[in-house]
Design a protein around this motif. Structure first.
Motif, PDB file in Angstrom:
ATOM      1  N   ASP A  96       0.858  -1.171   0.000  1.00  0.00           N
ATOM      2  CA  ASP A  96       0.000   0.000   0.000  1.00  0.00           C
ATOM      3  C   ASP A  96       0.899   1.228   0.000  1.00  0.00           C
ATOM      4  O   ASP A  96       1.685   1.426   0.934  1.00  0.00           O
ATOM      5  CB  ASP A  96      -0.880  -0.019   1.258  1.00  0.00           C
ATOM      6  N   PRO A  97       0.818   2.067  -1.063  1.00  0.00           N
ATOM      7  CA  PRO A  97       1.766   3.183  -1.174  1.00  0.00           C
ATOM      8  C   PRO A  97       1.632   4.215  -0.068  1.00  0.00           C
ATOM      9  O   PRO A  97       2.543   5.007   0.156  1.00  0.00           O
ATOM     10  CB  PRO A  97       1.427   3.792  -2.541  1.00  0.00           C
ATOM     11  N   ARG A  98       0.483   4.232   0.644  1.00  0.00           N
ATOM     12  CA  ARG A  98       0.285   5.281   1.658  1.00  0.00           C
ATOM     13  C   ARG A  98       0.635   4.821   3.073  1.00  0.00           C
ATOM     14  O   ARG A  98       0.509   5.565   4.027  1.00  0.00           O
ATOM     15  CB  ARG A  98      -1.162   5.765   1.616  1.00  0.00           C
ATOM     16  N   ARG A  99       1.008   3.541   3.216  1.00  0.00           N
ATOM     17  CA  ARG A  99       1.324   3.071   4.562  1.00  0.00           C
ATOM     18  C   ARG A  99       2.814   2.787   4.677  1.00  0.00           C
ATOM     19  O   ARG A  99       3.457   2.419   3.694  1.00  0.00           O
ATOM     20  CB  ARG A  99       0.547   1.783   4.850  1.00  0.00           C
ATOM     21  N   THR A 100       3.340   2.930   5.876  1.00  0.00           N
ATOM     22  CA  THR A 100       4.758   2.642   6.045  1.00  0.00           C
ATOM     23  C   THR A 100       4.973   1.142   5.882  1.00  0.00           C
ATOM     24  O   THR A 100       4.052   0.337   6.000  1.00  0.00           O
ATOM     25  CB  THR A 100       5.269   3.039   7.445  1.00  0.00           C
ATOM     26  N   VAL A 101       6.217   0.825   5.597  1.00  0.00           N
ATOM     27  CA  VAL A 101       6.589  -0.563   5.391  1.00  0.00           C
ATOM     28  C   VAL A 101       6.283  -1.385   6.651  1.00  0.00           C
ATOM     29  O   VAL A 101       5.770  -2.501   6.579  1.00  0.00           O
ATOM     30  CB  VAL A 101       8.074  -0.635   5.007  1.00  0.00           C
ATOM     31  N   ALA A 102       6.557  -0.796   7.823  1.00  0.00           N
ATOM     32  CA  ALA A 102       6.306  -1.514   9.079  1.00  0.00           C
ATOM     33  C   ALA A 102       4.813  -1.830   9.230  1.00  0.00           C
ATOM     34  O   ALA A 102       4.444  -2.925   9.661  1.00  0.00           O
ATOM     35  CB  ALA A 102       6.798  -0.683  10.262  1.00  0.00           C
ATOM     36  N   GLU A 103       3.949  -0.892   8.865  1.00  0.00           N
ATOM     37  CA  GLU A 103       2.504  -1.142   8.945  1.00  0.00           C
ATOM     38  C   GLU A 103       2.104  -2.287   8.023  1.00  0.00           C
ATOM     39  O   GLU A 103       1.287  -3.133   8.382  1.00  0.00           O
ATOM     40  CB  GLU A 103       1.725   0.132   8.577  1.00  0.00           C
ATOM     41  N   LEU A 127      11.473  -8.899  12.583  1.00  0.00           N
ATOM     42  CA  LEU A 127      11.448  -9.265  11.160  1.00  0.00           C
ATOM     43  C   LEU A 127      12.325  -8.330  10.334  1.00  0.00           C
ATOM     44  O   LEU A 127      13.084  -8.780   9.471  1.00  0.00           O
ATOM     45  CB  LEU A 127      10.009  -9.216  10.625  1.00  0.00           C
ATOM     46  N   LEU A 128      12.240  -7.030  10.604  1.00  0.00           N
ATOM     47  CA  LEU A 128      13.069  -6.071   9.880  1.00  0.00           C
ATOM     48  C   LEU A 128      14.540  -6.419  10.066  1.00  0.00           C
ATOM     49  O   LEU A 128      15.328  -6.422   9.131  1.00  0.00           O
ATOM     50  CB  LEU A 128      12.797  -4.646  10.380  1.00  0.00           C
ATOM     51  N   ASP A 129      14.876  -6.733  11.309  1.00  0.00           N
ATOM     52  CA  ASP A 129      16.251  -7.081  11.629  1.00  0.00           C
ATOM     53  C   ASP A 129      16.675  -8.340  10.876  1.00  0.00           C
ATOM     54  O   ASP A 129      17.775  -8.415  10.330  1.00  0.00           O
ATOM     55  CB  ASP A 129      16.336  -7.304  13.149  1.00  0.00           C
ATOM     56  N   GLN A 130      15.772  -9.313  10.833  1.00  0.00           N
ATOM     57  CA  GLN A 130      16.072 -10.598  10.199  1.00  0.00           C
ATOM     58  C   GLN A 130      16.408 -10.442   8.710  1.00  0.00           C
ATOM     59  O   GLN A 130      17.245 -11.158   8.179  1.00  0.00           O
ATOM     60  CB  GLN A 130      14.854 -11.516  10.364  1.00  0.00           C
ATOM     61  N   SER A 134      16.825  -1.480   8.427  1.00  0.00           N
ATOM     62  CA  SER A 134      16.903  -0.675   9.642  1.00  0.00           C
ATOM     63  C   SER A 134      15.497  -0.295  10.091  1.00  0.00           C
ATOM     64  O   SER A 134      14.538  -0.379   9.318  1.00  0.00           O
ATOM     65  CB  SER A 134      17.702   0.598   9.360  1.00  0.00           C
ATOM     66  N   ALA A 135      15.387   0.122  11.354  1.00  0.00           N
ATOM     67  CA  ALA A 135      14.090   0.580  11.858  1.00  0.00           C
ATOM     68  C   ALA A 135      13.627   1.790  11.061  1.00  0.00           C
ATOM     69  O   ALA A 135      12.434   1.987  10.831  1.00  0.00           O
ATOM     70  CB  ALA A 135      14.203   0.923  13.341  1.00  0.00           C
ATOM     71  N   ARG A 136      14.606   2.596  10.618  1.00  0.00           N
ATOM     72  CA  ARG A 136      14.248   3.781   9.842  1.00  0.00           C
ATOM     73  C   ARG A 136      13.601   3.377   8.508  1.00  0.00           C
ATOM     74  O   ARG A 136      12.652   4.000   8.056  1.00  0.00           O
ATOM     75  CB  ARG A 136      15.493   4.640   9.612  1.00  0.00           C
ATOM     76  N   ALA A 137      14.154   2.328   7.895  1.00  0.00           N
ATOM     77  CA  ALA A 137      13.558   1.847   6.644  1.00  0.00           C
ATOM     78  C   ALA A 137      12.116   1.409   6.897  1.00  0.00           C
ATOM     79  O   ALA A 137      11.243   1.581   6.056  1.00  0.00           O
ATOM     80  CB  ALA A 137      14.383   0.699   6.070  1.00  0.00           C
ATOM     81  N   SER A 146      14.669   1.500  -1.987  1.00  0.00           N
ATOM     82  CA  SER A 146      15.187   1.005  -3.258  1.00  0.00           C
ATOM     83  C   SER A 146      14.547  -0.349  -3.554  1.00  0.00           C
ATOM     84  O   SER A 146      13.893  -0.942  -2.696  1.00  0.00           O
ATOM     85  CB  SER A 146      16.703   0.849  -3.152  1.00  0.00           C
ATOM     86  N   GLY A 147      14.743  -0.843  -4.774  1.00  0.00           N
ATOM     87  CA  GLY A 147      14.159  -2.117  -5.174  1.00  0.00           C
ATOM     88  C   GLY A 147      14.576  -3.262  -4.258  1.00  0.00           C
ATOM     89  O   GLY A 147      13.764  -4.095  -3.865  1.00  0.00           O
ATOM     90  N   GLY A 148      15.865  -3.280  -3.903  1.00  0.00           N
ATOM     91  CA  GLY A 148      16.365  -4.341  -3.037  1.00  0.00           C
ATOM     92  C   GLY A 148      15.754  -4.270  -1.648  1.00  0.00           C
ATOM     93  O   GLY A 148      15.385  -5.286  -1.062  1.00  0.00           O
ATOM     94  N   GLN A 149      15.621  -3.043  -1.124  1.00  0.00           N
ATOM     95  CA  GLN A 149      15.015  -2.873   0.208  1.00  0.00           C
ATOM     96  C   GLN A 149      13.547  -3.286   0.200  1.00  0.00           C
ATOM     97  O   GLN A 149      13.060  -3.901   1.144  1.00  0.00           O
ATOM     98  CB  GLN A 149      15.129  -1.410   0.642  1.00  0.00           C
TER      99      GLN A 149
END
Lengths: 268, 339
Positions: A96-103, A127-130, A134-137, A146-149
């Motif tokens: 969803d383009p309007r939500r953060t990746v964590a959401e 999961l992010l760590d795994q 980063s938490a910022r990402a 980026s595509g890889g992230q």
């Protein structure tokens, strides 16, 4: 331990007159990695979509963890998603383009494992760590990554509910070589650490060689060769597999040989 | 496409009095490209393509490889300033006016792209596409139809007569790319710029299209600049290869030398990161970080923040190209093996 986690039996999918998938069967053991190799129109993506419940097969069955899956009921779809998750070539389309990746990563957790928000947040952090984000990402919107992230984020979201099988459809095809290597090594580690199984759909034999133990080669909807990946690459038996292999550029690439392979295949 | 070619007053004269040999199909020398906002895109790019030669331009996304190829035909990003020298078949591209550039693109240099569907009008027939191009290139009206048939036959389209009446959507990607190649080579240009021409195709189709390109090129003596992200492909078909990173050329090598003895740590790292179907199965080694553009790369060597061999001296200046084996590498420690 010796029961397959996924088995596919006589799968057929027709779209009108076109038979996209024609009598496809294979098994996947827990912790194993199976490649589905083929070119466009081979039926490899349709097969993957049936596994994920995105298409209904015309006939044949998909058995996950000992139980036949399928059906359109909410319960049936949830169970299938619980056991099997899918990663696509471009994860941008599935965020969803309007939500953060964590959401977005938290969403399947809420759906499949209801619990306190704090627990979900902690799990998202894990999961992010795994997957090496980063938490910022995690606090970023998909378009800021980026595509890889984004592909890492898609993997994190898929892993959240601890599925038994991950279906990866051309999951590294759009990435730059250096990033592709990062994702491939990540997938390798995850499989070693969690015992998850992969169905890795790809046109790229080099990538399939790296990430799978066994493979099937598909052409025009049918499996034309199957076996251990290394064995298939070292001594291909079907002329189509040979053509695929010889078509890969290498130093001393022999284009005449490719033409000969093509004639041999046409003569079948 | 909007094309802006800005003349720059302070064009640098190369030490040898021009961009390499005048007989070259393409000579790019000391090319730098900067957006109007001051964002640098390319720095000191030097690329040479001799007549009949196949030269690879390899790099990851954002390395500037496509930009370099487009600049060769005067297709600069809007408001960009170019310095340096670009010569295609004796035409000074950066100084040429609109008319001169159009003439150049029409007759002496062609370009093909990754997606053939983007360069063919979808509502017009294949025959229109080819004959329009041929007419613009001065082929007499009477001869046009015959020439179009001949071209399609040359690129291996069965039933060329029927194909002329077809619309682009009736062709597969591979077949359409053949049609575009037929069009691009119809004037026997001195230079063909091929920007990832087979990336969207299946491997078996790629092999066929490459065989066709090489045959056509050999027959016409066309120089080809082959832009690709695929190191194996470049090494397999190119006489020489340039490796780009962050808007700069970091290594120039022979096609075979690239694999045998990569000199620049970036080239080596790329090779170690690519899985292969050949030889024994070896572990791949990922490169930390992500590819950079020129604008956000570090001072000195652009690759130093990802390079296992980097030292403090790498930050001082951009390393000059120095010979190492069959290569020229912009590195202070060329050819050293990663620990």
């Amino acid at each position: 331990m010796n029961a397959p986690v996924l088995s596919v039996t006589s799968l057929v999918k027709r779209f009108g007159h076109l038979t996209a998938v024609d009598d496809v069967s294979f098994e996947l053991m827990p912790g194993a990695s199976l490649g589905i190799v083929g070119e466009s129109g081979s039926g490899k993506t349709t097969t993957a979509r049936i596994l994920a419940g995105l298409e209904q097969p015309t006939s044949g069955t998909v058995t996950l963890d000992g139980e036949i899956v399928g059906g359109q009921s909410r319960r049936a779809r949830l169970r299938q998603a619980r056991l099997l998750q899918m990663i696509f070539q471009d994860p941008y389309g599935s965020f969803d383009p309007r939500r953060t990746v964590a959401e977005s990563i938290a969403e399947p957790l809420r759906l499949h494992a209801p619990g306190p928000a704090a627990a979900h947040r902690a799990r998202v952090g894990e999961l992010l760590d795994q997957v090496g984000l980063s938490a910022r990402a995690g606090e970023s919107l998909p378009r800021e990554l980026s595509g890889g992230q984004r592909q890492r984020a898609a993997i994190a979201r898929a892993l959240g509910i601890a599925p038994r099988v991950l279906v990866l459809d051309e999951a590294v095809a759009a990435l730059d070589v250096s990033i592709q290597a990062q994702i491939l090594t990540l997938l390798d580690e995850l499989r070693r650490d969690t015992g998850i199984s992969y169905v890795f759909v790809s046109h790229d034999l080099a990538v399939v060689r790296y990430i799978t133990d066994t493979a099937v080669v598909m052409r025009h909807g049918r499996i034309v060769e199957r076996g251990e990946t290394e064995q298939i690459l070292r001594s291909p038996r079907h002329p189509y597999t040979r053509l695929l292999l010889d078509s890969i550029p290498s130093p001393g690439w022999d284009l005449d040989r490719v033409a000969r392979d093509r004639r041999a295949l046409d003569a079948l | 496409m909007r094309v802006l070619a800005k003349k720059t007053p302070a064009r640098r004269e190369a030490p040898d009095g021009g961009a390499g040999d005048r007989r070259d199909a393409l000579g790019v020398s000391g090319l730098s490209l900067t957006l109007g906002t001051g964002v640098p895109l390319l720095a000191d790019v030097t690329v040479r393509v001799g007549r009949g030669e196949t030269v690879g331009l390899v790099g990851e996304s954002g390395s500037g490889k496509s930009l370099t190829a487009r600049t060769a035909l005067g297709m600069l990003p809007r408001g960009a300033r170019a310095t340096g020298e670009v010569t295609v078949a004796d035409v000074d591209v950066l100084a040429a006016g609109r008319r001169r550039l159009r003439e150049l693109r029409r007759t002496r240099a062609s370009m093909i792209f990754q997606d053939p569907r983007a360069s063919i009008n979808p509502v017009r027939r294949i025959g229109d596409y080819l004959t329009e191009g041929l007419r613009a290139r001065g082929v007499p009206a009477r001869a046009v139809a015959g020439r179009a048939l001949e071209l399609l036959d040359q690129v291996g389209i069965r039933d060329p007569g029927g194909a002329l009446r077809c619309f682009p959507h009736e062709f597969s990607g591979g077949m359409l790319q053949r049609v575009v190649i037929a069009g691009a080579l119809s004037t026997e240009p001195e230079l063909l710029l091929a920007d990832e021409p087979t990336t969207a195709l299946d491997v078996t189709t790629q092999a066929e299209v490459i065989a066709l390109l090489k045959d056509m090129q050999r027959a016409h003596g066309t120089g080809m600049l082959f832009v690709t992200h695929d190191l194996d492909l470049a090494a397999a078909i190119c006489d020489r290869v340039y490796v780009m990173y962050a808007g700069r050329i970091v290594e120039e090598s022979t096609g075979s030398g690239l694999f045998g003895a990569p000199a620049h740590p970036y080239t080596r790292a790329l090779l170690e990161a690519s899985p292969s179907v050949h030889g024994d199965r070896v572990a791949i080694r990922a490169i930390a970080g992500r590819p950079r553009s020129l604008a956000d790369s570090p001072t000195g060597c652009s690759f130093r923040d990802r390079c296992p061999l980097a030292g403090d001296d790498c930050a001082e200046t951009v390393p000059a190209h120095r010979p190492h084996g069959q290569s020229l590498a912009a590195c202070l420690r060329p050819g050293q093996v990663t620990p």
